[in-house]
Write a protein that holds these residues in place. Structure first.
Motif, mmCIF file in Angstrom:
data_model
loop_
_atom_site.group_PDB
_atom_site.id
_atom_site.type_symbol
_atom_site.label_atom_id
_atom_site.label_comp_id
_atom_site.label_asym_id
_atom_site.label_seq_id
_atom_site.Cartn_x
_atom_site.Cartn_y
_atom_site.Cartn_z
ATOM 1 N N PHE A 22 -64.597 -63.865 29.492
ATOM 2 C CA PHE A 22 -64.770 -62.718 30.362
ATOM 3 C C PHE A 22 -65.284 -61.528 29.566
ATOM 4 C CE2 PHE A 22 -63.313 -59.024 32.741
ATOM 5 C CZ PHE A 22 -63.956 -59.300 33.918
ATOM 6 N N GLY A 23 -66.156 -60.761 30.189
ATOM 7 C CA GLY A 23 -66.699 -59.574 29.516
ATOM 8 C C GLY A 23 -68.203 -59.685 29.451
ATOM 9 N N ALA A 24 -68.860 -58.551 29.175
ATOM 10 C CA ALA A 24 -70.317 -58.513 29.215
ATOM 11 C C ALA A 24 -70.943 -59.480 28.215
ATOM 12 C CB ALA A 24 -70.795 -57.097 28.943
ATOM 13 N N VAL A 71 -75.594 -79.206 40.787
ATOM 14 C CA VAL A 71 -75.916 -78.188 41.781
ATOM 15 C C VAL A 71 -77.034 -77.291 41.270
ATOM 16 C CG1 VAL A 71 -74.998 -76.279 43.150
ATOM 17 C CG2 VAL A 71 -73.545 -78.234 42.636
ATOM 18 N N LEU A 79 -76.958 -68.799 42.681
ATOM 19 C CA LEU A 79 -76.048 -69.465 41.731
ATOM 20 C C LEU A 79 -75.805 -68.586 40.503
ATOM 21 C CD1 LEU A 79 -77.088 -73.226 41.728
ATOM 22 C CD2 LEU A 79 -75.417 -72.035 43.129
ATOM 23 N N SER A 85 -75.960 -65.326 40.365
ATOM 24 C CA SER A 85 -75.085 -64.205 40.693
ATOM 25 C C SER A 85 -73.644 -64.670 40.869
ATOM 26 C CB SER A 85 -75.579 -63.476 41.943
ATOM 27 O OG SER A 85 -74.941 -63.984 43.078
ATOM 28 N N LYS A 86 -73.466 -65.883 41.363
ATOM 29 C CA LYS A 86 -72.107 -66.412 41.506
ATOM 30 C C LYS A 86 -71.465 -66.607 40.141
ATOM 31 C CE LYS A 86 -71.978 -68.748 45.865
ATOM 32 N NZ LYS A 86 -70.636 -68.199 46.099
ATOM 33 N N ALA A 87 -72.237 -67.187 39.228
ATOM 34 C CA ALA A 87 -71.691 -67.410 37.893
ATOM 35 C C ALA A 87 -71.348 -66.068 37.233
ATOM 36 C CB ALA A 87 -72.689 -68.183 37.029
ATOM 37 N N THR A 135 -70.773 -62.993 38.778
ATOM 38 C CA THR A 135 -69.786 -62.120 39.400
ATOM 39 C C THR A 135 -68.509 -62.847 39.804
ATOM 40 O OG1 THR A 135 -70.778 -62.374 41.570
ATOM 41 C CG2 THR A 135 -71.559 -60.551 40.256
ATOM 42 N N ALA A 136 -68.623 -63.968 40.495
ATOM 43 C CA ALA A 136 -67.406 -64.627 40.955
ATOM 44 C C ALA A 136 -66.672 -65.297 39.800
ATOM 45 C CB ALA A 136 -67.726 -65.634 42.043
ATOM 46 N N SER A 137 -67.403 -66.004 38.927
ATOM 47 C CA SER A 137 -66.733 -66.685 37.816
ATOM 48 C C SER A 137 -66.687 -65.825 36.573
ATOM 49 C CB SER A 137 -67.441 -67.992 37.468
ATOM 50 O OG SER A 137 -67.781 -68.699 38.614
ATOM 51 N N ASN A 138 -67.381 -64.689 36.580
ATOM 52 C CA ASN A 138 -67.413 -63.817 35.407
ATOM 53 C C ASN A 138 -67.877 -64.536 34.150
ATOM 54 O OD1 ASN A 138 -66.383 -61.258 36.454
ATOM 55 N ND2 ASN A 138 -64.590 -62.500 36.903
ATOM 56 N N ASP A 139 -68.755 -65.515 34.312
ATOM 57 C CA ASP A 139 -69.218 -66.270 33.146
ATOM 58 C C ASP A 139 -70.641 -65.803 32.803
ATOM 59 O OD1 ASP A 139 -69.776 -68.085 31.204
ATOM 60 O OD2 ASP A 139 -68.912 -69.793 32.275
ATOM 61 N N MET A 140 -70.724 -64.696 32.050
ATOM 62 C CA MET A 140 -72.028 -64.125 31.717
ATOM 63 C C MET A 140 -72.886 -65.080 30.884
ATOM 64 S SD MET A 140 -72.427 -61.309 33.212
ATOM 65 C CE MET A 140 -71.376 -60.251 34.165
ATOM 66 N N LEU A 158 -73.013 -68.347 30.908
ATOM 67 C CA LEU A 158 -73.570 -69.384 31.782
ATOM 68 C C LEU A 158 -74.660 -68.788 32.678
ATOM 69 C CD1 LEU A 158 -73.500 -72.286 32.869
ATOM 70 C CD2 LEU A 158 -71.825 -71.531 34.556
#
Lengths: 296, 375
Positions: A56-58, A77, A256, A258-260, A262-267, A269
């Motif tokens: 998590f984090g930028a 996917v 996908l 944006s989901k990675a 914002t939702a998963s916070n996986d910058m 990925l």
């Protein structure tokens, strides 16, 4: 015509000649700086984050690893979505040019005043936000107030139906977004075509359709390729239309990513997916470009 | 994305914007009130009177309601002026806070964080801990709304909101009394459900079909729940991401109903859309936001006074009436009429958001959900 005719570059050219090679270089330095600040540096940051460890984090957890790229490759996917986005963008580009080309040709045959009206109208649609347009399409395709009510009123349908979310809705909205670009790219070149060429073909016995396909289309080859490329790029980066008007199987890579992010916070990925997708899009644009410059 | 209140385009917002005061006028009013309070009580004036506090809530309707109704009342009570800051609901908000805190900037003193975000912020060491001794009214809140960690308390409940079963009452007859109606084969291609790993359909499915949210602590459990959600696919027409999408779909009969926010549904019903917000027998899903103070903030006493105020029955009543939020304190301690209470809440015990499990497995939930939808 002054609206869209290319700017007069002769004064600029004289300036460059007069200032000599050194001066010319300085003039070019400015766009280079702007490109560096607004494109190269963010892209390098993107590359950096894409090889960071997930977290998590930028910047994720820092470090160096190719894990995010591997994860993207192994994600069915994502791979499906890349293929879908490319096909979607290609279909949008083809429909837009098929509709926009004759439309632009028709405009150039109109009176000067009518031309200006149409061009102002087309430019105006560009001032609307993509989000606004997408939600307008959602309402337009809805059951209660949408266009199906119009068809019922005309007696063409038995009862109103809901026309979204589905692929057709996504396509319609994207084509609507892309067509103004198509017209604006094609118009300058097309308005310069000498009408006598078509007339000559007609006097020699060619049908209007044959004139169109054997005279007008080949002359416009360059703008057509530019146009295809531009429509393709607008389509491939689409985000709002597939999200609002599509079903999950119509999600583009942008969604996908944006989901990675914002939702998963996986910058890391999200960045790796962006880099991969950018590579795919660049290769395709390069192919379209090569098709354009190759002599027949 | 979970609670994109800023995307609301409902008439209530518009009306309230028109009715409500602008932020500037509230600030001005606050400053005047603050000065008046300071003049009136020269001897018992607390040290913070006349000072100010920057508070952020979700931008849009929430922020407007807070700055029109809640902050002025607080300023009247304490003399502390509040500067209202709109807050992004994007999870990227935490990253912005992290960057600001590294740069030593203080974008706001207190922000309103949903539970899962509060826990994430804790991992990033963004929050200050409160001295509960200085916030006596916090004892009015049930324990689950007070976030105790070994070093103290870093979040005190601010407000809650419900996700309920919202349906079109003209087309769905009889009205369902259980979430299981979502799975009923007679509702083919009918519902609009919130999409993505953040969707509360995960908690709903877990509680309704497996009787517990503990499943969500393990990947195997999540797989089971997601498989059950996959059975919904033929019945779901719209997997919504933005609540505005679902609102438009409900208003235009594009869906028969689905999971949606109780407060927006009431606003829509008030504007003539034939929707009704149902609390199924298994309960609506309640999520809540906590007041978290940024570690870089220096306004300790002011923050304590603010949180102490929002925990009062008076403040919770104001929020229920004007913000449409679910009161956090016991109903018996408040003076809400039955209609006011029914507008925002229900006596049916709620389904709680599995915050801890989400903190641990959010990424997996999101991947599994996306895979299920696209598969």
């Amino acid at each position: 015509m002054t609206l869209v005719s290319p700017p007069d570059l002769s004064r600029y050219a004289r300036f460059v000649q007069r200032t000599g090679r050194l001066g010319g270089r300085w003039v070019l330095a400015w766009p280079a700086v702007i490109l560096g600040i607004f494109f190269v540096i963010p892209f390098l940051l993107l590359l950096r984050v894409s090889v960071a460890e997930s977290g998590f984090g930028a910047m994720g957890n820092g470090g160096f690893t190719a894990a995010s790229y591997l994860a993207a490759f192994q994600n069915d996917v994502f791979v499906y979505s890349v293929v879908f986005s490319v096909v979607l963008a290609a279909v949008v580009a083809l429909i837009s040019i098929a509709a926009g080309f004759p439309f632009t040709y028709a405009i150039t045959r109109m009176s000067r005043r009518a031309q200006v009206c149409w061009l102002v109208f087309v430019l105006m649609t560009l001032s609307l936000s993509e989000v606004l347009i997408t939600f307008a399409w959602q309402v337009m395709l809805a059951k209660r107030v949408g266009i199906s009510n119009l068809l019922v009123w005309l007696g063409l349908m038995a009862e109103p139906v809901s026309l979204s979310p589905n692929l057709g809705a996504v396509l319609a909205c994207l084509v609507y977004l892309v067509i103004p670009f198509t017209v604006l790219v094609l118009f300058p070149g097309m308005s310069r075509i000498d009408p006598q060429m078509a007339e000559a073909a007609r006097t020699m016995g060619a049908t209007p359709a044959r004139t169109f396909f054997t005279i007008i289309v080949p002359i416009m080859r360059g703008p057509i390729v530019t146009c295809l490329m531009m429509s393709f790029i607008v389509g491939i980066g689409s985000y709002v239309a597939p999200m609002v008007l599509g079903r999950p199987e119509h999600w583009t890579v942008a969604i996908l990513i944006s989901k990675a992010a914002t939702a998963s916070n996986d910058m890391p990925l999200a960045s790796a997916m962006s880099v991969l997708f950018l590579a795919v899009a660049s290769v395709i644009c390069l192919i379209i470009y090569r098709l354009g410059v190759r002599k027949v | 994305m979970t609670k994109a209140k800023d995307s609301r385009v409902g008439g209530k917002n518009m009306n309230d914007v028109k009715k409500g005061m602008s932020r500037r006028s509230v600030l001005k009013g606050g400053a005047v009130l603050g000065a008046a309070a300071a003049v009136n009580m020269p001897f018992i004036r607390p040290s913070y009177a006349g000072s100010s506090l920057k508070v952020s809530t979700f931008g849009g309707y929430f922020e407007q309601s807070f700055s029109s109704f809640i902050y002025p009342a607080f300023t009247k009570a304490t003399g502390i002026a509040v500067e209202s800051v709109p807050q992004s609901e994007s999870p990227a908000f935490l990253i912005q806070l992290q960057q600001a805190s590294k740069a030593g900037a203080v974008p706001m003193d207190i922000c309103c964080m949903p539970q899962s975000e509060l826990l994430r912020g804790r991992e990033l060491k963004l929050w200050k801990t409160y001295d509960l001794g200085k916030i006596p009214n916090a004892s009015l809140l049930p324990d689950r709304y007070v976030n105790k960690i070994p070093s103290g308390v870093d979040g005190v409940g601010a407000m809650a909101w419900y996700t309920t079963f919202v349906v079109n009452k003209e087309t769905v007859k009889p009205l369902p009394d259980s979430w299981k109606a979502l799975w009923d084969p007679k509702y083919k291609n009918s519902w609009g459900l919130q999409s993505g790993g953040v969707s509360n359909i995960i908690e709903i499915t877990s509680m309704v079909w497996f009787g517990t949210n503990d499943l969500l602590n393990s990947k195997e459990g999540i797989d089971k729940v997601i498989a059950k959600i996959a059975e919904l696919k033929p019945n779901v027409k719209l997997w919504w991401e933005e609540e505005g999408t679902m609102q438009t779909a409900l208003e235009n009969d594009d869906v028969l109903g689905g999971t949606y926010y109780n407060d927006v549904a009431h606003t829509m019903a008030g504007n003539g859309t034939p929707v009704v917000s149902l609390f199924p027998k298994e309960g609506g899903v309640v999520d809540f936001g906590s007041w978290a103070q940024l570690d870089v903030s220096k306004k300790i006493a002011e923050a304590q006074a603010f949180i102490n105020y929002t925990c009062t029955a008076e403040a919770q009543e104001l929020m229920a009436r004007h913000v449409g939020s679910v009161p956090l304190i016991d109903r018996a301690k408040m003076n809400l009429t039955q209609a006011e209470f029914d507008n925002v809440s229900s006596d049916v015990p709620p389904i709680l958001v599995a915050s801890e499990a989400r903190l641990k497995n959010q990424s997996y939930m999101d991947q599994a959900f996306t895979k299920m939808l696209a598969g």
